[in-house]
Scaffold this active site. Sequence first.
Site, PDB file in Angstrom:
ATOM      1  N   ASP A 161       0.852  -1.179   0.000  1.00  0.00           N
ATOM      2  CA  ASP A 161       0.000   0.000   0.000  1.00  0.00           C
ATOM      3  C   ASP A 161       0.893   1.235   0.000  1.00  0.00           C
ATOM      4  O   ASP A 161       2.086   1.151   0.296  1.00  0.00           O
ATOM      5  CB  ASP A 161      -0.930   0.008   1.213  1.00  0.00           C
ATOM      6  CG  ASP A 161      -2.209   0.807   0.977  1.00  0.00           C
ATOM      7  OD1 ASP A 161      -2.327   1.477  -0.069  1.00  0.00           O
ATOM      8  OD2 ASP A 161      -3.096   0.764   1.860  1.00  0.00           O
ATOM      9  N   ASP A 162       0.299   2.379  -0.328  1.00  0.00           N
ATOM     10  CA  ASP A 162       1.072   3.616  -0.323  1.00  0.00           C
ATOM     11  C   ASP A 162       1.254   4.152   1.083  1.00  0.00           C
ATOM     12  O   ASP A 162       2.319   4.606   1.458  1.00  0.00           O
ATOM     13  CB  ASP A 162       0.440   4.675  -1.227  1.00  0.00           C
ATOM     14  CG  ASP A 162      -1.009   5.014  -0.869  1.00  0.00           C
ATOM     15  OD1 ASP A 162      -1.631   4.294  -0.054  1.00  0.00           O
ATOM     16  OD2 ASP A 162      -1.537   6.001  -1.414  1.00  0.00           O
TER      17      ASP A 162
ATOM     18  N   ASP B   7      -2.572   4.877   7.513  1.00  0.00           N
ATOM     19  CA  ASP B   7      -2.918   6.100   8.229  1.00  0.00           C
ATOM     20  C   ASP B   7      -3.526   5.735   9.573  1.00  0.00           C
ATOM     21  O   ASP B   7      -2.814   5.513  10.551  1.00  0.00           O
ATOM     22  CB  ASP B   7      -3.870   6.929   7.367  1.00  0.00           C
ATOM     23  CG  ASP B   7      -4.126   8.325   7.909  1.00  0.00           C
ATOM     24  OD1 ASP B   7      -4.098   8.513   9.139  1.00  0.00           O
ATOM     25  OD2 ASP B   7      -4.384   9.237   7.109  1.00  0.00           O
TER      26      ASP B   7
END
Length: 161
Positions: A91-92, A95
């Site tokens: 994933d980027d 969060d």
Amino acid sequence: MAVNYATVTWDQLHRDARLLAEELVANMPIKGIVAVTRGGLIPAAIIARELNCRLVETISVVTYDEEERGEPRIIKAPEAAGDGEGFLVIDDLVDSGVTARVVRERLPKAYFACLYAKPAGKALTDRFVVEVPQETWVLFPWDTAPLFVPPLASKPIESDS
């Protein structure tokens, strides 16, 4: 609370994805990669190339219904990955960890890696490249566009009168 912004350029994203790939070589051989859509698609493609991996699957988790936050749900499952054994999840950004929790439940045996991690979610990833403060909003290259800015000298001079 003030929000800070961090802009990630295409060059920086590519460098960070290659750094992550270098660290993931130790996990070889792998069966495949699962990209978390949409943000994980481009990092997963770069990492797949660097690890010479041809099997790239996706998982798509939605947490918003229109503009309201709802219960996270998988709208596209990674069927080829089974329980995740032998797979890398890419994933980027992790969060809050909401998406990562859903992905981990679906792929409990996968190795979860991302480019960027915030404090609230970093415990849910096995590897990341850069830690980002929780209050920072990361602007990825696919979320921004180049914009012409006129030179300072071309702006009208304001008088003090």
